[in-house]
Design a protein around this motif. Structure first.
Motif, PDB file in Angstrom:
ATOM      1  N   GLY A 169       0.792  -1.217   0.000  1.00  0.00           N
ATOM      2  CA  GLY A 169       0.000   0.000   0.000  1.00  0.00           C
ATOM      3  C   GLY A 169       0.825   1.268   0.000  1.00  0.00           C
ATOM      4  N   GLU A 170       2.142   1.155  -0.249  1.00  0.00           N
ATOM      5  CA  GLU A 170       3.021   2.321  -0.311  1.00  0.00           C
ATOM      6  C   GLU A 170       3.157   2.782  -1.757  1.00  0.00           C
ATOM      7  OE1 GLU A 170       4.223   3.785   2.320  1.00  0.00           O
ATOM      8  OE2 GLU A 170       3.498   2.273   3.748  1.00  0.00           O
ATOM      9  N   TYR A 171       3.390   4.096  -1.925  1.00  0.00           N
ATOM     10  CA  TYR A 171       3.609   4.621  -3.272  1.00  0.00           C
ATOM     11  C   TYR A 171       4.888   4.044  -3.865  1.00  0.00           C
ATOM     12  CZ  TYR A 171      -0.014   8.157  -2.595  1.00  0.00           C
ATOM     13  OH  TYR A 171      -1.215   8.801  -2.390  1.00  0.00           O
ATOM     14  N   VAL A 172       4.823   3.594  -5.119  1.00  0.00           N
ATOM     15  CA  VAL A 172       6.002   3.107  -5.824  1.00  0.00           C
ATOM     16  C   VAL A 172       6.797   4.314  -6.309  1.00  0.00           C
ATOM     17  CG1 VAL A 172       6.852   1.760  -7.783  1.00  0.00           C
ATOM     18  CG2 VAL A 172       4.812   1.014  -6.535  1.00  0.00           C
ATOM     19  N   THR A 173       8.079   4.345  -5.998  1.00  0.00           N
ATOM     20  CA  THR A 173       8.905   5.511  -6.316  1.00  0.00           C
ATOM     21  C   THR A 173      10.104   5.186  -7.186  1.00  0.00           C
ATOM     22  OG1 THR A 173      10.176   5.215  -4.276  1.00  0.00           O
ATOM     23  CG2 THR A 173       8.245   6.666  -4.173  1.00  0.00           C
ATOM     24  N   ASP A 174      10.209   3.957  -7.690  1.00  0.00           N
ATOM     25  CA  ASP A 174      11.387   3.593  -8.488  1.00  0.00           C
ATOM     26  C   ASP A 174      10.948   2.625  -9.581  1.00  0.00           C
ATOM     27  OD1 ASP A 174      13.956   3.550  -9.348  1.00  0.00           O
ATOM     28  OD2 ASP A 174      14.691   2.154  -7.815  1.00  0.00           O
ATOM     29  N   TRP A 175      11.582   2.737 -10.756  1.00  0.00           N
ATOM     30  CA  TRP A 175      11.266   1.829 -11.852  1.00  0.00           C
ATOM     31  C   TRP A 175      12.446   1.750 -12.806  1.00  0.00           C
ATOM     32  CZ3 TRP A 175       8.922   6.460 -10.882  1.00  0.00           C
ATOM     33  CH2 TRP A 175       9.176   7.493 -11.788  1.00  0.00           C
ATOM     34  N   TYR A 176      12.398   0.797 -13.690  1.00  0.00           N
ATOM     35  CA  TYR A 176      13.529   0.529 -14.580  1.00  0.00           C
ATOM     36  C   TYR A 176      13.816   1.741 -15.478  1.00  0.00           C
ATOM     37  CZ  TYR A 176      16.518  -1.548 -18.091  1.00  0.00           C
ATOM     38  OH  TYR A 176      17.570  -1.810 -18.934  1.00  0.00           O
ATOM     39  N   GLY A 177      15.071   2.142 -15.511  1.00  0.00           N
ATOM     40  CA  GLY A 177      15.505   3.206 -16.395  1.00  0.00           C
ATOM     41  C   GLY A 177      15.139   4.599 -15.945  1.00  0.00           C
ATOM     42  N   GLY A 178      14.418   4.710 -14.839  1.00  0.00           N
ATOM     43  CA  GLY A 178      13.989   6.035 -14.373  1.00  0.00           C
ATOM     44  C   GLY A 178      15.070   6.708 -13.563  1.00  0.00           C
ATOM     45  N   GLY A 179      15.396   7.945 -13.892  1.00  0.00           N
ATOM     46  CA  GLY A 179      16.372   8.706 -13.135  1.00  0.00           C
ATOM     47  C   GLY A 179      15.675   9.728 -12.256  1.00  0.00           C
ATOM     48  N   LYS A 180      16.186   9.972 -11.074  1.00  0.00           N
ATOM     49  CA  LYS A 180      15.636  10.942 -10.140  1.00  0.00           C
ATOM     50  C   LYS A 180      14.148  10.685  -9.915  1.00  0.00           C
ATOM     51  CE  LYS A 180      19.072  14.342 -11.545  1.00  0.00           C
ATOM     52  NZ  LYS A 180      19.379  15.697 -12.023  1.00  0.00           N
ATOM     53  N   THR A 181      13.834   9.454  -9.591  1.00  0.00           N
ATOM     54  CA  THR A 181      12.446   9.029  -9.547  1.00  0.00           C
ATOM     55  C   THR A 181      11.749   9.449  -8.264  1.00  0.00           C
ATOM     56  OG1 THR A 181      13.130   6.886  -8.701  1.00  0.00           O
ATOM     57  CG2 THR A 181      12.810   7.073 -11.078  1.00  0.00           C
ATOM     58  N   GLU A 182      10.449   9.622  -8.385  1.00  0.00           N
ATOM     59  CA  GLU A 182       9.550   9.869  -7.272  1.00  0.00           C
ATOM     60  C   GLU A 182       8.145   9.534  -7.753  1.00  0.00           C
ATOM     61  OE1 GLU A 182      10.159  14.065  -6.583  1.00  0.00           O
ATOM     62  OE2 GLU A 182       8.785  14.633  -8.197  1.00  0.00           O
ATOM     63  N   SER A 183       7.257   9.223  -6.869  1.00  0.00           N
ATOM     64  CA  SER A 183       5.873   8.972  -7.260  1.00  0.00           C
ATOM     65  C   SER A 183       5.211  10.297  -7.627  1.00  0.00           C
ATOM     66  CB  SER A 183       5.096   8.324  -6.114  1.00  0.00           C
ATOM     67  OG  SER A 183       3.712   8.373  -6.364  1.00  0.00           O
ATOM     68  N   PRO A 184       4.690  10.418  -8.847  1.00  0.00           N
ATOM     69  CA  PRO A 184       4.054  11.695  -9.204  1.00  0.00           C
ATOM     70  C   PRO A 184       2.859  12.014  -8.315  1.00  0.00           C
ATOM     71  CG  PRO A 184       3.608  10.023 -10.865  1.00  0.00           C
ATOM     72  CD  PRO A 184       4.633   9.454  -9.950  1.00  0.00           C
ATOM     73  N   ILE A 185       2.127  10.999  -7.877  1.00  0.00           N
ATOM     74  CA  ILE A 185       0.968  11.246  -7.023  1.00  0.00           C
ATOM     75  C   ILE A 185       1.412  11.713  -5.647  1.00  0.00           C
ATOM     76  CG2 ILE A 185      -1.151  10.276  -6.085  1.00  0.00           C
ATOM     77  CD1 ILE A 185      -1.017  10.395  -9.139  1.00  0.00           C
ATOM     78  N   ALA A 186       2.336  10.975  -5.043  1.00  0.00           N
ATOM     79  CA  ALA A 186       2.794  11.331  -3.700  1.00  0.00           C
ATOM     80  C   ALA A 186       3.445  12.708  -3.687  1.00  0.00           C
ATOM     81  CB  ALA A 186       3.768  10.274  -3.185  1.00  0.00           C
ATOM     82  N   SER A 187       4.260  13.004  -4.690  1.00  0.00           N
ATOM     83  CA  SER A 187       4.949  14.291  -4.699  1.00  0.00           C
ATOM     84  C   SER A 187       3.963  15.444  -4.875  1.00  0.00           C
ATOM     85  CB  SER A 187       6.012  14.321  -5.799  1.00  0.00           C
ATOM     86  OG  SER A 187       5.429  14.182  -7.080  1.00  0.00           O
TER      87      SER A 187
END
Length: 993
Positions: free
Chosen positions: A414-432
């Protein structure tokens, strides 16, 4: 029995009809200007065949079935008037002559003038065009309504910035925004907001969003030098004169207007879904010799549609209550307004509270006291509308694009996903978005007090004192848990304030006289001064122990705070003079001179002089024009003048110091100062010389009006940053050098056409401006080119891809490429691809702009349709969604047709292309568009349903309904790149008591 019933009903109907015919309504029809009776005026009950005409004394009597509905009075040469019966048996009409439209006054600089006597180029927008539209700020009123005025949105966010250009951009490094004059007080639409963090987190809002559009009576746009020279050093970019409403009518009038509606994303971009993006990432990894991240893309399915997650349906409402009266010696207008607009992006909104008091008091025959005071408070919850800090901060749209659809919003816990393949400087767009705090609060007091004294007949002295007090505060916090920049710094915050104190004093003498009805003379002279002080403070803490309190407890921050404060001042003293002369209403002349002394320029160059002259010849006053009845008014005019531009910031002519240097002397830290710029005592105004040729035509008893203008404006002594030799110790300095030319033409057609009960109000405008750098002078700019407009796009010509190895072997221009790589043109034919192959690709300045505004009325029903467009503009759309070289961010679905060994004929490069160049025709898009800006359908409720109310109008309105483009790949070519614009549907009511 049936026959008896039929006879009984028939008799009853006859009795009822006879009784109804006993109701009578009567009255008198006179002219509006002289109260002379009008004979032969047609009086009709709307929606019926019941009608009559007035007698020789202007009187009429009309039999009606009931005292409700609407009476219509119409007469050739006069404007049609419509009044609700509302149970009254006595209705009087005062008809305004259509020829009076030419005699109505137009607001010009420091006064008014009859429309027929105007010698300059002035466009008007009336309060009628404000009706029934969800206008948040004045710029929305002007868009597409006046020829030669281009308005582009920086973003679709509530209170987002706009750029306004009148007859093109007149400067390169100095300001290009027009001067706004609100009830006599000059203001600029520049950012009044305090800054954000040093990482570029803050996007300034629209200063004009604090002005309540429903308080506006009229807008006059001064375009040529004859009209703007009275504002001298601030008239180079045009002037927008805003007049707010004042008391009117003999009785006290109470008016309410309100609407409620919703906003939604105009269009969704056709982005890859989860399965498609996983396939792209597999290809991207394979091309880079990396492990395949998604062995089974089909297992991901559709994935997450981040556009649906980030953008929402947002409500919007507006309420205005006003009280006004023009009876007696005191006229007043009092209004209160509340606007609430949620943004279509999560956690964005704007609330505005407005209050206004305008009053005019005739103390005696000689003295009149007037006041205009408005207070506005805005509360803006903002989200990033521009990316900054090397993508440490991402805009709303970039958050959507940068996030892969292969990941869910929440993980299994139930936590926001903040990392994914190939993503740099990642954050959850919803949470942010939900946790960023970016609250901008603004208070604005704008007002003036004036006293007019009639010294002699025709001679009046007026003194005016005005203030513009602005206080803006900004609170930002980027949490350590949910934002990338906050995670790096342990939470990042800022508290900043900015206060403006602007004081104005004007003293003028105005003399007007006629000589034997042959010569008319109108003379204005005076002295004005204006000063402004700007104070700013900023505190930027970081290193918070937790996110619970944010900037509400900056004492808990462990990082070294970045603290700063500043004060700026400027002053302007001016002498003004203007003379208008008319000979038999046929030959018209205007001469203007303004002398400005500014603190912004060097010693010996503080004073500038800005003259202008205009001549007009009214051909329609000649005897040979009197016999025909087609051309009501025909006037040709010509003007020439010089205006200036002082918007370069403060202290630019002086050697400036910074005091943030720290030195070690005898083992001790000592604060010191160092010089950061050279003094330039020769610094002076940018000056624009402009001439204008115009033609004004009124046809068919002034029912149709046509205005044509051709202009040529050259800005000399451009304020440029000039590179300095390294041995000077400085990199650049501000100098006067270079020339810029704008020329073009404008056409406007407007009128009120009546076809029986059908009325058609028409307003069409078309304009074309050609901007060209004539000289760069001492500037060594690498982004400006002689013969082209400022801001042109320069890049490579994209020639598709290398489809096969044979194509690569057959050329020698590009080395180290492989099949699927991008192919660029060797434009100079030297056999290699380098900077010499860069060419001019296009310009963001449109070839032409237009507006097409219609309002149809028929028996209480009204329909408005407004179209607006810009044609021929180009832009570089170098966003991640079109870039096949990057991996983590999502892409347009069209990239599914990229080059692969199985799809070798594609003209889209392969994933992870190695020779990608963003500035090329691959990313060059046509930014032309045509918008249906507004459609509104309204109905005037008949008098029998509204009792004693003056009016009750209900309506539905849609804004930004449809946008037509040439395959534009983004959200909206009109400024919706980083925060999309919204389609708005509202339902509203206007009630008058």
């Amino acid at each position: 029995m049936v026959i008896l019933s039929f006879l009984f009903c028939t008799a009853a109907l006859q009795i009822q009809e006879a009784h109804a015919q006993q109701s009578r309504v009567s009255g008198r029809v006179t002219t509006a200007d002289s109260d002379e009776p009008l004979a032969g005026v047609s009086i009709k009950l709307e929606g019926s065949d019941v009608g009559t005409v007035t007698d020789a004394e202007g009187k009429y009597t009309l039999g009606v079935s009931r005292l409700d509905g609407w009476l219509i009075a119409s007469f050739v040469g006069f404007k049609t008037e419509r009044i609700a019966l509302g149970g009254r048996a006595q209705i009087n009409f005062r008809l305004e002559s259509t020829s009076e439209a030419l005699d109505q006054v137009v607001v010009v600089g420091y006064g008014t003038q009859r429309r027929r006597d105007i010698t300059g180029s002035i466009a008007e927008v009336s309060s009628e065009e404000l009706q029934n539209q969800p206008l948040v700020s004045i710029d929305q009123l002007l868009q597409g309504k006046a020829a030669g005025v281009q308005i582009s949105n920086s973003s679709g966010a509530p209170g987002g910035r706009v750029n306004i250009r009148i007859r093109g951009a007149s400067s390169v490094n100095a300001g290009n925004e027009p001067l706004f004059v609100i009830d006599g007080i000059p203001v600029y639409n520049d950012s009044k907001d305090p800054g954000g963090t040093s990482y570029g987190t803050f996007t300034p809002t629209n200063a004009m969003a604090s002005l309540n559009p429903e308080d506006i009576e009229s807008v006059a746009i001064l375009k040529d030098a004859s009209a703007t020279a009275i504002y001298g050093s601030r008239g180079n970019n045009g002037v927008v004169l805003i007049t707010t409403k004042r008391g009117r009518g003999e009785q006290v009038q109470v008016d309410y207007s309100g609407y409620y509606g919703s906003q939604r994303l105009i269009r969704k971009l056709d982005l890859m879904n989860g399965r498609e993006h996983a396939t792209f990432l597999n290809d991207w990894a394979a091309e880079g010799n990396m492990p395949i991240p998604f062995p089974d893309p089909d297992a991901i399915g559709e994935g997450t549609d981040w556009q649906d997650e980030v953008f929402r349906v947002a409500p919007m409402q507006n309420h205005q209550l006003s009280l006004s009266s023009g009876g007696g010696k005191t006229r007043y207008f009092v209004s209160g307004n509340y606007l609430s607009q949620d943004g279509i992006a999560l956690n964005s909104s704007l609330d505005r509270y407005s209050f206004r008091i305008n009053a005019d008091n005739q103390i005696n025959e000689k003295i009149t006291f007037s006041q205009s005071i408005a207070y506005n408070r805005t509360i803006n919850q903002a989200v990033p509308t521009n990316s900054a800090g090397s993508d440490n901060i991402r805009s709303v749209a970039d958050k959507v694009f940068a996030t892969s659809p292969t990941i869910p919003v929440f993980d299994e816990n139930g936590e926001y996903v903040t990392d994914w393949y190939g993503g740099g400087k990642t954050e959850s767009p919803i949470a942010s978005l939900l946790t960023i705090k970016n609250r901008l609060t603004g208070d604005n007091l704008l007002g003036n007090l004036s006293l007019s004294y009639k010294i002699l007949e025709g001679l009046t002295f007026k003194t005016l004192w005005g203030v513009n007090l602005i206080s803006r505060s900004n609170e930002e916090y980027y949490p350590r848990e949910t934002t990338y920049i906050g995670g790096i710094l342990g939470g990042l915050g800022v508290l900043s304030e900015r206060r403006f104190t602007n004081v104005l004093n004007e003293n003028t003498l105005h003399y007007s006289t006629d000589f034997s009805d042959v010569h008319q003379l109108d003379v204005l002279g005076g002295f004005t001064w204006q000063t402004e002080e700007i104070k700013s403070t900023t505190t930027q803490p970081s290193g918070f122990p937790h996110d619970r309190f944010g900037v509400d407890n900056i004492g808990s921050a462990s990082g070294v705070p970045d603290v700063s404060s500043s004060v700026n001042e400027w002053g302007l003293a001016s002498f003004i003079g203007r003379a208008n002369y008319a000979y038999r209403n046929k030959i018209l002349a205007t001469v203007t001179l303004r002398a400005d002394g500014s603190t912004k320029f060097g010693r010996g160059n503080k004073w500038g002089y800005f003259p202008s002259m205009a001549l007009a010849y009214r051909i329609s006053e000649e005897q040979f024009m009197k016999a025909q009845n087609i051309v009501s008014d025909l006037k040709i005019r010509a003007s020439y003048g010089v205006t200036g531009n002082q918007e370069i910031g403060n202290y630019q002519s002086l050697a400036r110091l910074i005091t943030s240097n720290i030195y070690i002397i005898d083992g001790q830290l000592v604060s010191g100062a160092s010089q950061t710029s050279l003094a330039n005592r020769e610094l002076r105004w940018e000056r624009a010389a402009q001439w204008d040729l115009g033609l004004d035509v009124s046809l068919f008893d002034n029912a149709l009006n046509v205005v044509f203008d051709y202009y040529n404006k050259r800005t000399n002594d451009l304020l440029f940053e000039v590179n300095l030799p390294a041995y000077s110790g400085y990199s650049t300095a501000l100098y006067n050098t270079g020339n810029l030319n704008n020329k073009g033409f404008e056409v406007g057609v407007g009128g009120d056409l009546n076809f029986g009960a059908l009325g058609w109000n028409l307003n069409v405008n078309y304009s074309r401006n050609n901007s060209e750098m004539v000289s760069l002078g001492r500037s060594a700019s690498t982004s400006l080119f002689i013969g082209y407009p400022p801001g042109v796009i320069r890049g490579y010509i994209y020639d598709g891809v290398f489809n096969t190895q044979q194509e690569i072997d057959a050329q020698s221009v590009q080395q180290g490429v492989k099949p699927g790589d991008a192919r660029y043109r060797d434009t100079n034919g030297d056999g290699q691809l380098d900077a010499d192959d860069l060419v001019i690709l296009g310009s963001p300045i449109p070839d032409y702009i237009f507006g097409f505004n219609n309002r149809f009325t028929y028996k209480g029903v009204s329909l408005g349709v407004f179209l607006q467009g810009e044609i021929g503009r180009k832009e570089m759309h170098g966003m991640s969604i079109t870039n096949p070289a990057t991996g983590g961010s999502n892409k347009l679905r069209s990239l599914m047709n990229r080059w692969t060994p199985q799809n070798p004929d594609s003209d889209i490069p392969r994933a992870n292309v190695s020779n990608w160049m963003g500035s090329s025709t691959y990313n060059l898009v046509d930014g032309s568009y045509v918008k249906i800006r507004n459609i509104q359908l309204g109905y005037d409720i008949p008098g029998r349903f509204i009792g004693q109310s003056r009016k009750l109008h209900v309506y539905a309105s849609g804004q930004n309904l449809f946008t037509f483009t040439r395959d534009y790949p983004g959200y909206d070519p009109d400024g919706g790149r980083h925060y999309p614009t919204a389609r708005t549907i509202i339902f509203g009511v206007n009630l008058g008591l």
